[in-house]
Scaffold this motif. Structure first.
Motif, PDB file in Angstrom:
ATOM      1  N   ASN A 224      77.989  -6.335  -7.535  1.00  0.00           N
ATOM      2  CA  ASN A 224      77.701  -5.451  -8.666  1.00  0.00           C
ATOM      3  C   ASN A 224      79.009  -4.841  -9.155  1.00  0.00           C
ATOM      4  OD1 ASN A 224      77.448  -2.388  -9.192  1.00  0.00           O
ATOM      5  ND2 ASN A 224      75.362  -3.088  -9.625  1.00  0.00           N
TER       6      ASN A 224
ATOM      7  N   LEU B 185      70.430 -19.595 -18.191  1.00  0.00           N
ATOM      8  CA  LEU B 185      70.773 -18.416 -18.990  1.00  0.00           C
ATOM      9  C   LEU B 185      72.276 -18.167 -18.965  1.00  0.00           C
ATOM     10  CD1 LEU B 185      67.769 -16.082 -18.151  1.00  0.00           C
ATOM     11  CD2 LEU B 185      68.172 -17.392 -20.248  1.00  0.00           C
TER      12      LEU B 185
ATOM     13  N   GLN C  85      67.671 -14.412  -7.562  1.00  0.00           N
ATOM     14  CA  GLN C  85      66.625 -13.455  -7.939  1.00  0.00           C
ATOM     15  C   GLN C  85      67.065 -12.020  -7.700  1.00  0.00           C
ATOM     16  OE1 GLN C  85      62.382 -11.933  -6.583  1.00  0.00           O
ATOM     17  NE2 GLN C  85      62.348 -14.109  -6.979  1.00  0.00           N
TER      18      GLN C  85
ATOM     19  N   ASN D  56      70.067 -10.915  -7.771  1.00  0.00           N
ATOM     20  CA  ASN D  56      71.083 -10.550  -8.761  1.00  0.00           C
ATOM     21  C   ASN D  56      70.445 -10.168 -10.104  1.00  0.00           C
ATOM     22  OD1 ASN D  56      72.962 -11.165  -6.800  1.00  0.00           O
ATOM     23  ND2 ASN D  56      73.252 -13.252  -7.518  1.00  0.00           N
ATOM     24  N   THR D  57      69.301 -10.758 -10.391  1.00  0.00           N
ATOM     25  CA  THR D  57      68.546 -10.368 -11.586  1.00  0.00           C
ATOM     26  C   THR D  57      67.824  -9.048 -11.360  1.00  0.00           C
ATOM     27  OG1 THR D  57      68.222 -12.658 -12.250  1.00  0.00           O
ATOM     28  CG2 THR D  57      66.684 -11.061 -13.139  1.00  0.00           C
ATOM     29  N   ASN D  58      67.092  -8.944 -10.257  1.00  0.00           N
ATOM     30  CA  ASN D  58      66.293  -7.736 -10.003  1.00  0.00           C
ATOM     31  C   ASN D  58      67.150  -6.473  -9.978  1.00  0.00           C
ATOM     32  OD1 ASN D  58      63.810  -9.018  -9.808  1.00  0.00           O
ATOM     33  ND2 ASN D  58      63.928  -9.273  -7.589  1.00  0.00           N
ATOM     34  N   LEU D  59      68.342  -6.581  -9.388  1.00  0.00           N
ATOM     35  CA  LEU D  59      69.203  -5.403  -9.295  1.00  0.00           C
ATOM     36  C   LEU D  59      70.184  -5.341 -10.467  1.00  0.00           C
ATOM     37  CD1 LEU D  59      69.829  -5.397  -5.431  1.00  0.00           C
ATOM     38  CD2 LEU D  59      68.213  -4.018  -6.748  1.00  0.00           C
ATOM     39  N   VAL D  60      69.932  -6.158 -11.470  1.00  0.00           N
ATOM     40  CA  VAL D  60      70.698  -6.146 -12.720  1.00  0.00           C
ATOM     41  C   VAL D  60      72.189  -6.341 -12.459  1.00  0.00           C
ATOM     42  CG1 VAL D  60      70.611  -5.129 -15.043  1.00  0.00           C
ATOM     43  CG2 VAL D  60      69.079  -4.268 -13.312  1.00  0.00           C
ATOM     44  N   SER D  61      72.514  -7.103 -11.422  1.00  0.00           N
ATOM     45  CA  SER D  61      73.921  -7.366 -11.113  1.00  0.00           C
ATOM     46  C   SER D  61      74.525  -8.340 -12.109  1.00  0.00           C
ATOM     47  CB  SER D  61      74.049  -7.926  -9.696  1.00  0.00           C
ATOM     48  OG  SER D  61      73.460  -7.045  -8.766  1.00  0.00           O
ATOM     49  N   GLY D  62      73.711  -9.282 -12.555  1.00  0.00           N
ATOM     50  CA  GLY D  62      74.187 -10.317 -13.472  1.00  0.00           C
ATOM     51  C   GLY D  62      73.826 -11.686 -12.918  1.00  0.00           C
ATOM     52  N   ILE D  63      74.554 -12.696 -13.349  1.00  0.00           N
ATOM     53  CA  ILE D  63      74.303 -14.067 -12.887  1.00  0.00           C
ATOM     54  C   ILE D  63      75.572 -14.594 -12.227  1.00  0.00           C
ATOM     55  CG2 ILE D  63      73.658 -16.402 -13.554  1.00  0.00           C
ATOM     56  CD1 ILE D  63      72.254 -15.250 -16.016  1.00  0.00           C
TER      57      ILE D  63
ATOM     58  N   ALA E  54      68.503 -19.178 -13.652  1.00  0.00           N
ATOM     59  CA  ALA E  54      69.662 -18.303 -13.877  1.00  0.00           C
ATOM     60  C   ALA E  54      70.827 -19.106 -14.461  1.00  0.00           C
ATOM     61  CB  ALA E  54      70.065 -17.625 -12.575  1.00  0.00           C
TER      62      ALA E  54
ATOM     63  N   GLU F 236      69.806  -0.104  -9.961  1.00  0.00           N
ATOM     64  CA  GLU F 236      70.909  -1.003  -9.620  1.00  0.00           C
ATOM     65  C   GLU F 236      71.317  -0.794  -8.157  1.00  0.00           C
ATOM     66  OE1 GLU F 236      74.067  -1.902 -12.386  1.00  0.00           O
ATOM     67  OE2 GLU F 236      72.994  -0.824 -13.953  1.00  0.00           O
TER      68      GLU F 236
ATOM     69  N   LEU G  31      74.085 -17.875 -22.378  1.00  0.00           N
ATOM     70  CA  LEU G  31      74.525 -16.532 -22.778  1.00  0.00           C
ATOM     71  C   LEU G  31      75.949 -16.187 -22.363  1.00  0.00           C
ATOM     72  CD1 LEU G  31      71.249 -14.604 -21.817  1.00  0.00           C
ATOM     73  CD2 LEU G  31      71.900 -15.438 -24.081  1.00  0.00           C
ATOM     74  N   VAL G  32      76.488 -16.891 -21.366  1.00  0.00           N
ATOM     75  CA  VAL G  32      77.794 -16.479 -20.831  1.00  0.00           C
ATOM     76  C   VAL G  32      78.880 -17.522 -21.051  1.00  0.00           C
ATOM     77  CG1 VAL G  32      79.056 -15.686 -18.788  1.00  0.00           C
ATOM     78  CG2 VAL G  32      76.638 -15.064 -19.078  1.00  0.00           C
TER      79      VAL G  32
END
Lengths: 425, 425
Positions: A229, A339, A290, A292-299, A336, A83, A343-344
């Motif tokens: 993040n 999703l 991308q 934000n996904t790669n570093l698992v920050s979210g959407i 993104a 992260e 999901l949100v």
């Protein structure tokens, strides 16, 4: 008649945040670097201009990357298992430290500038490192590429490793002034300095106050990071207990838009209050799906940015993101947003092709002035797309071809590129 | 000594679901189409073999695509603004209807087979259409490509538009038998028929019973779709009120693994009970992360598949997904798993590079037998990667290079490809 040319092709550009203008076999005209308009048939008054014939090719405005890190291009695609805060320590800071060596910077920035020149982007907001000499080298290379860029020497005087961390606020400010002066001296045509505090955790209050003074003196725009993040946001709350939001922390130093062109990357965690402040202050969002996904920050809530009428564009955020092409950022943004909706928040419908294309062209392009569309008076940035890598057994409509260029960008090559009327590829 | 060769390069393959074996400057040996092993130094006993020298190049096993639709390749990247059931009606069924025309099928399948041959995949499970003649044409082309494939003539006798929908269960079964016989006649080396009921909503109970008989008679494996989209699952519940899960609906006809090689695409909505049944019956999951995003189905619980020890691989699901390369499916799978962890279930940690690579090589490869790794006795599928599109200012380790091949697949070309020991590219 002044210098100019007409260009024929299958023309496609945004004529609104959710609409496309398509002119198959149409014409655009460039006069002295500016677009004179776009038509189905070439107006009689331009019949005498030289004609560049790209019949059958897709012709779109240049794409704008509102957020990228030139020194991180060297390790894009590697080390994507952490992260943000851990990733900075493990990968970003060690790599950026290398740019005190001008030989290394020369090798790395040559690769970066060449990749940028060959892709579909014509404009970019670029982070360099804290090192002013390497930043000048990067700016020289980007100027030579013909691209239009804002480039920032990074400021960071706390919470980073020596020697990357600058030794004091005063020294950071002093280097920044010298760098800004040097940029003025070099009289670049397409390359401009932009104030670049890395983010709140990297910059002491004293440094932020000094940067505000420098901004006022040199009239510099500003780029930074915002609400990427959750751990970062928690940290900012601790560092700035008087600020209700992360954005307020920048605003408390007068460094959050309000008359000064300002772009903030990410805004994944931005709530209604922060979004409202951005809107009021005219702060741009650089949406970097991308990364934000790669570093698992979210959407990031891209639909909310659009609904609230924020100024917004897309960012590759190399090397949180792996791909420089803003075509890829467009498809990532759509994916993104799907999703996010699933999901949100079912109140936030997914982005359309038209909206993603808008964000990646005129949405982000407007940070650079009149750029990103084939409207009269806009700077003439055009990209000619080779679709031979995506053959089709039956004829396709213009919107389908644009969608394929976006989703299959890796198979759609750029065969020619114009920036401010000059052919740079 | 039998026919064989040694190959030198920077070798990388999975030697477990979460581990990598890397042999920079190592050797693999092929004897009669099978891998004899992988070593740091070439064993003395193989010193007399011809040596193919790919020193400095990345050498990996061929990738396996467990789920793709050949006829949909024609419109990949276009029409991505609908969910599954609406998308089938608007895009898939009209396109698939065109394959009654062998001239059209020839044009379209030539493009598809050529794209597959040039990419990093060496094996694939392929849906054709209901049309047996066009399916044979596709199989001829795939056989000529040298790739190893399972190809299915689709069955659908309800809930689709005429003339795509087959006129009766009996007619569908009859055509399937004739097609299976024809496949036997052609004595393909690398191309095998696979039973392909489209999905429960497309196949009447009578048809499913007939397919079970055909399966038993010809010993055919089976591919289909499972628990992709919530509306689809609701529909299956209505159609099969006696089945507790979607998987049970297949199982009620004896068409859900249990001794017969069976692969089910998606499993986005699969709960614990369905996962347990898949485990018990040895049913493969074809995890298709990009398609699940594009069609707004959601994110499949890939971590649960791995935790429960399901047989699993990756699928491109062209044209729900846009990209044939399983490299792209690997990075999509990692990215989707990160968002699943962030937004859905913090008990499911994201997939690692090693796990995604495993799924895309030996995980899916095992559906084809011993394939997807450079272990002794495995079929020799090898892909040589050109990394010149991703220059680096400093040397990279093997895992970093693999990660870049995965994330930046569009910039990493395939310069040579071996399948079952034959060089097909």
């Amino acid at each position: 008649m002044s210098y100019g040319f007409a260009l024929k092709g299958d023309i496609c550009f945004s004529d609104g945040p959710a609409s496309l203008k398509t002119l198959p076999g149409g014409y655009i005209v460039c006069l002295d670097g500016l677009c004179a308009g776009a038509w189905e048939r070439l107006p009689e008054r331009y019949a005498g201009l030289p004609l560049l014939d790209y019949s059958g090719k897709l012709v779109i405005p240049g794409l704008a990357d509102l957020h990228t890190h030139a020194p991180q291009y060297a390790f894009r695609g590697a080390g994507m298992d952490l992260e943000l805060l851990e990733w900075l320590d493990a990968h970003v800071f060690p790599e950026e430290s290398k740019y005190s060596d001008l030989g290394y910077a020369d090798r790395a920035y040559t690769i970066f500038a060449d990749a940028l020149r060959r892709g579909p982007n014509t404009r970019a907001c670029v982070f360099a490192t804290v090192h002013a000499p390497a930043t000048m080298l990067l700016m020289d290379k980007l100027e030579a590429s013909g691209l239009v860029t804002f480039v920032g020497k990074v400021n960071m005087d706390r919470n980073g490793p020596y020697p990357l961390r600058e030794e004091s606020a005063a020294k950071s400010a002093e280097d920044t002034v010298r760098w800004a002066e040097e940029c003025l001296n070099r009289r670049y045509r397409n390359t401009r300095p932009i104030l670049t505090p890395r983010f709140i955790p990297s910059c002491s209050d004293e440094l932020m106050r000094l940067l505000k003074e420098i901004q006022a003196r040199y009239g510099l725009p500003l780029q930074s990071h915002l609400s990427e993040n959750q751990s970062e946001c928690d940290w900012v709350s601790e560092l700035c207990p008087g600020s209700a939001t992360y954005g307020d922390a920048y605003a408390s130093f007068g460094l959050f838009g309000g008359g000064v062109p300002t772009v903030m990357a990410h805004c994944v965690q931005s709530g209604d209050r922060e979004i409202a402040l951005m809107k009021r202050n005219g702060v741009y969002v650089a949406h970097c799906p991308q990364s934000n996904t790669n570093l698992v920050s979210g959407i990031a809530p891209a639909r909310k940015f659009l609904k609230n009428g924020l100024k917004a564009g897309l960012g590759s955020d190399v090397a949180g993101g792996c791909h420089t092409s803003i075509f890829r950022a467009m498809s990532d943004a759509i994916q993104a947003s799907k999703l996010y909706w699933r999901l949100v928040d079912q109140g936030c419908r997914p982005l359309s092709i038209e909206e993603a294309f808008y964000l990646g062209t005129v949405g982000g392009g407007s940070f650079f002035g009149k750029a990103g569309a084939f409207e009269e008076g806009f700077e003439f940035d055009a990209v000619i797309i080779d679709e031979s890598g995506t053959p089709s057994p039956s004829p396709l409509g213009m919107k389908e071809r644009l969608a394929r260029a976006i989703y299959l960008s890796s198979d759609c090559g750029v065969i020619a590129k114009f920036v401010r009327g000059s052919k740079i590829l």
